[in-house]
Design a protein around this motif. Structure first.
Motif, short mmCIF file in Angstrom:
data_model
loop_
_atom_site.label_atom_id
_atom_site.label_comp_id
_atom_site.label_asym_id
_atom_site.label_seq_id
_atom_site.Cartn_x
_atom_site.Cartn_y
_atom_site.Cartn_z
N THR A 142 0.82 -1.28 0.00
CA THR A 142 0.05 0.05 0.01
C THR A 142 0.75 1.36 0.17
O THR A 142 0.35 2.23 -0.20
N GLU A 143 2.10 1.16 0.12
CA GLU A 143 3.14 2.39 0.44
C GLU A 143 4.33 1.79 -0.43
O GLU A 143 4.63 0.48 -0.58
N SER A 160 -0.47 3.80 -2.74
CA SER A 160 -1.25 5.16 -2.85
C SER A 160 -0.33 6.35 -2.03
O SER A 160 -0.81 7.36 -2.13
N TYR A 161 0.80 5.86 -1.62
CA TYR A 161 1.88 6.77 -1.02
C TYR A 161 3.06 6.49 -1.20
O TYR A 161 3.61 5.44 -1.28
N SER A 169 6.71 7.87 0.20
CA SER A 169 7.42 8.85 1.21
C SER A 169 8.79 9.22 0.90
O SER A 169 9.38 8.57 0.04
N LEU A 224 -2.11 5.31 -7.23
CA LEU A 224 -1.53 6.82 -7.14
C LEU A 224 -2.49 7.85 -7.53
O LEU A 224 -3.13 7.80 -8.55
N GLY A 228 -2.10 13.49 -4.48
CA GLY A 228 -1.69 13.49 -3.14
C GLY A 228 -0.55 12.60 -2.66
O GLY A 228 0.10 12.68 -1.34
N SER A 229 -0.41 11.56 -3.68
CA SER A 229 0.56 10.33 -3.32
C SER A 229 1.88 11.15 -3.28
O SER A 229 2.86 10.31 -2.66
#
Length: 306
Positions: free
Chosen positions: A44-45, A65-66, A68, A88, A91-92
């Protein structure tokens, strides 16, 4: 993994792996690792603590979806990155430097996500950008600015309606672009695109021809429309005077791109000219509408008699 220091390729496709399933330090000691594939898992990341040695990373068909900042900052040798068929969105990529830290990135695959704008600050080393089947509506010049090495641009099957003037012209090394299957508004803002595609020939071999979707040219090929037919609606202005000020209010602005520009020619009102700028012996004022509502301006009566 410490017993395989010479491992160069790791294929972990179809394993139901989640972010929690990849322990910190899992890749420690793998200094020769060049390729990692995690296709069709449950990430999910963007995974963290990946080895700095990798050149290729395949994350296709996860649930990412994110991304970092920490997950990208050490991947200085990464050249090929697949992130297609994830979750994605715009905001991702917030609160980080985008893909700028990937200083050797050559190919970026972002197709089949829900992105509405090209991510900011992509590394200038990029040669191929694939962003098919997202939700792009307008392509702004600033989104591709600085990508001087870009050779392939695939933006097919989005919702593209218009491209800002000079966007593709600035990509000097571009030799293939695919703009198939979009919702093009064939108006005055597409004149430059028509001219560019006709002269450069970079759209050859693409999935479909560039086809119009606006009511006036529905299903017409852009290539078959004369430039004189690519027109925009005329914007009407209402002018009123109150005391020492002139109020200029536009009519409604419908279905215009965010980079639309209008010019208002000031003619003689009474015995005065109201001056904004001098160009070609005429007086102009320029407006940029960033929304589709009507706009108004109030101009102080700085008079100049002629």
């Amino acid at each position: 993994m410490e017993n395989a220091p010479n491992l160069s390729e790791m294929i972990l496709d179809d394993n139901d792996l989640s972010n929690a399933g990849i322990e910190g330090g899992a890749f420690n000691g793998l200094r020769q690792l060049r390729r990692i594939s995690l296709i069709r898992n449950k990430l999910t990341e963007f995974p963290t603590s990946l080895p700095t040695s990798i050149n290729e990373l395949y994350l296709t068909q996860n649930q990412i979806s994110y991304i970092s900042p920490e997950s990208l900052k050490n991947l200085i040798n990464l050249e090929i990155l697949y992130l297609d068929r994830n979750k994605l969105h715009d905001g991702s990529f917030l609160n980080n430097s985008g893909f700028e830290s990937l200083i050797n990135l050559r190919m970026l695959e972002l197709s089949y996500n829900i992105i509405t704008r090209v991510p900011a600050r992509i590394s200038i080393t990029l040669e191929e950008l694939h962003i098919t089947a997202n939700q792009l509506q307008y392509l702004r010049r600033s989104e591709l600015d600085g990508l001087y090495n870009l050779r392939v641009l695939d933006m097919a099957y989005n919702r593209l309606r218009s491209i800002e003037r000079g966007t593709l012209e600035g990509l000097k090394n571009l030799d293939r672009v695919d703009l198939s299957g979009n919702n093009w508004s064939c108006d005055c803002y597409l004149r430059d695109l028509k001219h560019y595609l006709r002269n450069k020939g970079v759209h050859h071999g693409s999935r479909e021809m560039v086809t119009c979707s606006d009511p006036m040219h529905s299903n017409d090929l852009l290539d078959s429309i004369q430039e004189s037919q690519l027109v925009c609606q005329e914007l009407k202005f209402n002018i009123s005077e109150s005391g020492s000020k002139i109020k200029i209010q536009s009519g409604p602005v419908n279905d215009q791109p965010p980079f639309a520009q209008y010019r208002l020619l000031y003619r003689k009102i009474g015995i005065y000219f109201f001056v904004s700028s001098w160009k070609n012996r005429r007086y102009f004022i320029y407006f940029s509408f960033l929304s589709y509502s009507s706009d108004s301006r109030t101009v102080t009566k700085n008079v100049k008699e002629v």
